[in-house]
Motif scaffolding. Structure first.
Motif, PDB file in Angstrom:
ATOM      1  N   GLY A 163      53.607 -11.432  79.674  1.00  0.00           N
ATOM      2  CA  GLY A 163      54.303 -11.839  78.214  1.00  0.00           C
ATOM      3  C   GLY A 163      52.968 -13.098  78.251  1.00  0.00           C
ATOM      4  N   TYR A 164      51.999 -12.912  79.145  1.00  0.00           N
ATOM      5  CA  TYR A 164      50.708 -13.923  79.067  1.00  0.00           C
ATOM      6  C   TYR A 164      49.285 -13.758  78.073  1.00  0.00           C
ATOM      7  CZ  TYR A 164      52.535 -15.535  83.541  1.00  0.00           C
ATOM      8  OH  TYR A 164      53.721 -16.064  84.499  1.00  0.00           O
ATOM      9  N   VAL A 165      49.478 -12.815  77.492  1.00  0.00           N
ATOM     10  CA  VAL A 165      48.336 -12.442  76.636  1.00  0.00           C
ATOM     11  C   VAL A 165      48.356 -11.656  75.833  1.00  0.00           C
ATOM     12  CG1 VAL A 165      45.711 -11.799  75.736  1.00  0.00           C
ATOM     13  CG2 VAL A 165      46.500 -12.487  77.853  1.00  0.00           C
ATOM     14  N   SER A 166      48.078 -12.229  74.213  1.00  0.00           N
ATOM     15  CA  SER A 166      49.098 -10.885  73.222  1.00  0.00           C
ATOM     16  C   SER A 166      47.406 -10.546  72.244  1.00  0.00           C
ATOM     17  CB  SER A 166      49.687 -11.861  72.084  1.00  0.00           C
ATOM     18  OG  SER A 166      49.623 -12.941  70.936  1.00  0.00           O
ATOM     19  N   SER A 167      47.261  -9.509  71.618  1.00  0.00           N
ATOM     20  CA  SER A 167      46.672  -8.990  70.867  1.00  0.00           C
ATOM     21  C   SER A 167      47.011  -8.750  69.905  1.00  0.00           C
ATOM     22  CB  SER A 167      45.259  -8.031  71.756  1.00  0.00           C
ATOM     23  OG  SER A 167      46.976  -7.105  71.610  1.00  0.00           O
ATOM     24  N   THR A 168      45.434  -8.706  69.106  1.00  0.00           N
ATOM     25  CA  THR A 168      46.427  -8.405  66.992  1.00  0.00           C
ATOM     26  C   THR A 168      44.570  -7.549  67.305  1.00  0.00           C
ATOM     27  OG1 THR A 168      46.939 -10.654  66.579  1.00  0.00           O
ATOM     28  CG2 THR A 168      45.851  -9.782  64.865  1.00  0.00           C
ATOM     29  N   LYS A 169      45.039  -6.242  66.183  1.00  0.00           N
ATOM     30  CA  LYS A 169      43.545  -5.479  65.722  1.00  0.00           C
ATOM     31  C   LYS A 169      43.832  -6.213  64.047  1.00  0.00           C
ATOM     32  CE  LYS A 169      43.828  -2.242  69.559  1.00  0.00           C
ATOM     33  NZ  LYS A 169      42.946  -1.660  69.834  1.00  0.00           N
ATOM     34  N   ALA A 187      40.650  -5.225  60.887  1.00  0.00           N
ATOM     35  CA  ALA A 187      39.273  -4.797  59.896  1.00  0.00           C
ATOM     36  C   ALA A 187      38.507  -5.592  60.267  1.00  0.00           C
ATOM     37  CB  ALA A 187      40.413  -4.346  59.217  1.00  0.00           C
ATOM     38  N   SER A 188      37.011  -4.709  60.434  1.00  0.00           N
ATOM     39  CA  SER A 188      35.637  -6.138  60.596  1.00  0.00           C
ATOM     40  C   SER A 188      35.326  -5.820  59.352  1.00  0.00           C
ATOM     41  CB  SER A 188      34.966  -5.505  61.360  1.00  0.00           C
ATOM     42  OG  SER A 188      33.548  -5.611  61.056  1.00  0.00           O
ATOM     43  N   ALA A 189      35.421  -6.722  59.161  1.00  0.00           N
ATOM     44  CA  ALA A 189      34.605  -7.157  57.415  1.00  0.00           C
ATOM     45  C   ALA A 189      33.326  -7.282  56.541  1.00  0.00           C
ATOM     46  CB  ALA A 189      34.878  -9.109  57.169  1.00  0.00           C
ATOM     47  N   GLY A 190      32.754  -6.389  58.136  1.00  0.00           N
ATOM     48  CA  GLY A 190      31.397  -6.443  58.101  1.00  0.00           C
ATOM     49  C   GLY A 190      30.692  -4.585  58.327  1.00  0.00           C
ATOM     50  N   ARG A 191      32.016  -4.265  58.851  1.00  0.00           N
ATOM     51  CA  ARG A 191      31.639  -2.370  58.899  1.00  0.00           C
ATOM     52  C   ARG A 191      31.811  -1.773  57.804  1.00  0.00           C
ATOM     53  NH1 ARG A 191      31.988  -3.578  64.596  1.00  0.00           N
ATOM     54  NH2 ARG A 191      30.573  -2.371  65.338  1.00  0.00           N
ATOM     55  N   ASP A 192      31.352  -0.494  57.519  1.00  0.00           N
ATOM     56  CA  ASP A 192      32.307   0.518  56.992  1.00  0.00           C
ATOM     57  C   ASP A 192      32.891   1.403  57.707  1.00  0.00           C
ATOM     58  OD1 ASP A 192      30.523  -0.204  54.927  1.00  0.00           O
ATOM     59  OD2 ASP A 192      29.036   0.641  54.950  1.00  0.00           O
ATOM     60  N   ASP A 193      32.610   1.206  58.722  1.00  0.00           N
ATOM     61  CA  ASP A 193      33.633   2.852  59.895  1.00  0.00           C
ATOM     62  C   ASP A 193      35.403   1.847  59.715  1.00  0.00           C
ATOM     63  OD1 ASP A 193      33.129   0.423  62.015  1.00  0.00           O
ATOM     64  OD2 ASP A 193      32.131   1.523  63.491  1.00  0.00           O
ATOM     65  N   ALA A 194      36.010   2.587  60.633  1.00  0.00           N
ATOM     66  CA  ALA A 194      37.267   2.151  60.751  1.00  0.00           C
ATOM     67  C   ALA A 194      37.667   1.576  62.080  1.00  0.00           C
ATOM     68  CB  ALA A 194      38.316   2.977  61.029  1.00  0.00           C
ATOM     69  N   ARG A 195      36.444   0.916  62.516  1.00  0.00           N
ATOM     70  CA  ARG A 195      36.597   0.282  63.856  1.00  0.00           C
ATOM     71  C   ARG A 195      36.957  -1.186  63.661  1.00  0.00           C
ATOM     72  NH1 ARG A 195      31.050   0.603  67.924  1.00  0.00           N
ATOM     73  NH2 ARG A 195      30.053  -1.151  66.227  1.00  0.00           N
ATOM     74  N   ARG A 196      38.026  -1.475  64.602  1.00  0.00           N
ATOM     75  CA  ARG A 196      38.829  -2.712  63.953  1.00  0.00           C
ATOM     76  C   ARG A 196      38.132  -3.982  65.051  1.00  0.00           C
ATOM     77  NH1 ARG A 196      44.786  -1.276  62.567  1.00  0.00           N
ATOM     78  NH2 ARG A 196      44.688  -1.183  64.547  1.00  0.00           N
ATOM     79  N   ILE A 197      38.452  -5.339  64.914  1.00  0.00           N
ATOM     80  CA  ILE A 197      38.342  -6.289  66.374  1.00  0.00           C
ATOM     81  C   ILE A 197      39.125  -6.115  66.634  1.00  0.00           C
ATOM     82  CG2 ILE A 197      37.566  -9.415  66.494  1.00  0.00           C
ATOM     83  CD1 ILE A 197      35.709  -8.228  63.869  1.00  0.00           C
ATOM     84  N   THR A 198      39.257  -6.407  68.442  1.00  0.00           N
ATOM     85  CA  THR A 198      40.912  -6.484  68.809  1.00  0.00           C
ATOM     86  C   THR A 198      40.622  -8.356  69.120  1.00  0.00           C
ATOM     87  OG1 THR A 198      40.786  -4.838  69.730  1.00  0.00           O
ATOM     88  CG2 THR A 198      42.204  -6.584  70.487  1.00  0.00           C
ATOM     89  N   TRP A 199      41.118  -9.421  68.615  1.00  0.00           N
ATOM     90  CA  TRP A 199      41.387 -10.928  69.003  1.00  0.00           C
ATOM     91  C   TRP A 199      42.204 -11.127  70.263  1.00  0.00           C
ATOM     92  CZ3 TRP A 199      37.597 -13.462  67.396  1.00  0.00           C
ATOM     93  CH2 TRP A 199      36.861 -14.252  66.125  1.00  0.00           C
ATOM     94  N   LEU A 200      41.868 -11.880  70.646  1.00  0.00           N
ATOM     95  CA  LEU A 200      43.084 -11.715  72.094  1.00  0.00           C
ATOM     96  C   LEU A 200      43.111 -13.743  72.702  1.00  0.00           C
ATOM     97  CD1 LEU A 200      41.021 -10.095  74.261  1.00  0.00           C
ATOM     98  CD2 LEU A 200      42.904  -9.214  73.877  1.00  0.00           C
ATOM     99  N   SER A 201      44.930 -13.485  72.791  1.00  0.00           N
ATOM    100  CA  SER A 201      45.418 -14.770  72.796  1.00  0.00           C
ATOM    101  C   SER A 201      45.789 -15.196  73.847  1.00  0.00           C
ATOM    102  CB  SER A 201      46.363 -15.828  71.650  1.00  0.00           C
ATOM    103  OG  SER A 201      45.496 -15.152  70.359  1.00  0.00           O
ATOM    104  N   LEU A 202      46.235 -16.241  75.032  1.00  0.00           N
ATOM    105  CA  LEU A 202      47.177 -17.320  75.397  1.00  0.00           C
ATOM    106  C   LEU A 202      48.445 -16.918  75.442  1.00  0.00           C
ATOM    107  CD1 LEU A 202      45.469 -19.313  78.160  1.00  0.00           C
ATOM    108  CD2 LEU A 202      45.966 -16.697  78.183  1.00  0.00           C
ATOM    109  N   THR A 203      49.303 -16.205  75.055  1.00  0.00           N
ATOM    110  CA  THR A 203      50.807 -17.148  74.544  1.00  0.00           C
ATOM    111  C   THR A 203      51.364 -18.334  75.173  1.00  0.00           C
ATOM    112  OG1 THR A 203      51.836 -15.496  76.026  1.00  0.00           O
ATOM    113  CG2 THR A 203      51.065 -14.330  74.677  1.00  0.00           C
ATOM    114  N   ASN A 204      52.253 -19.143  74.145  1.00  0.00           N
ATOM    115  CA  ASN A 204      52.449 -19.603  75.421  1.00  0.00           C
ATOM    116  C   ASN A 204      53.018 -20.008  76.764  1.00  0.00           C
ATOM    117  OD1 ASN A 204      52.333 -21.640  73.077  1.00  0.00           O
ATOM    118  ND2 ASN A 204      54.729 -21.520  71.861  1.00  0.00           N
ATOM    119  N   ALA A 205      53.548 -18.855  76.744  1.00  0.00           N
ATOM    120  CA  ALA A 205      54.319 -18.676  78.972  1.00  0.00           C
ATOM    121  C   ALA A 205      52.743 -18.605  78.924  1.00  0.00           C
ATOM    122  CB  ALA A 205      54.966 -17.821  78.276  1.00  0.00           C
ATOM    123  N   GLY A 206      51.979 -17.738  78.565  1.00  0.00           N
ATOM    124  CA  GLY A 206      50.558 -17.681  79.472  1.00  0.00           C
ATOM    125  C   GLY A 206      50.293 -19.370  78.914  1.00  0.00           C
TER     126      GLY A 206
END
Length: 101
Positions: A55-61, A63-82
């Motif tokens: 429960g220490y890290v969360s991630s959000t995927k 779409a990458s605005a600058g891409r034509d393909d389906a790849r996505r950016i994964t953003w990582l954050s520490l949770t409050n518990a983390g």
């Protein structure tokens, strides 16, 4: 200041560095974190999975605005518990090192 608490999950060197890099920011891109740690995608993913399971890290995927393909950016954050667990772990390390006032 919170209470010191040594945390075995956070203490592993790569996970400690992940938390240290995520602590001062709202979020970081997976690739930026990987490059800062100089580890492989697989290594970072493994450690993130452990931190997420606690429960220490969360991630959000997103779409990458600058891409034509389906790849996505994964953003990582520490949770409050983390954040709380990391801060308590750092305090515990300071106590062990004898650097707390």
């Amino acid at each position: 200041m919170g209470e010191a608490s040594f945390d075995e999950t956070i203490h592993a060197p790569v996970r400690l560095r992940i938390c240290g890099l995520l602590r001062p920011v709202e979020q970081l891109d997976f690739a930026v974190l990987r490059d800062a740690l100089d580890v492989s995608d697989a290594t970072l993913s493994k450690h993130l999975k452990t931190l997420a399971a606690s429960g220490y890290v969360s991630s959000t995927k997103v779409a990458s605005a600058g891409r034509d393909d389906a790849r996505r950016i994964t953003w990582l954050s520490l949770t409050n518990a983390g954040r709380s667990a990391f801060d308590a772990h750092v305090l515990a390390l300071q106590q062990i090192a004898g650097t707390l006032a």
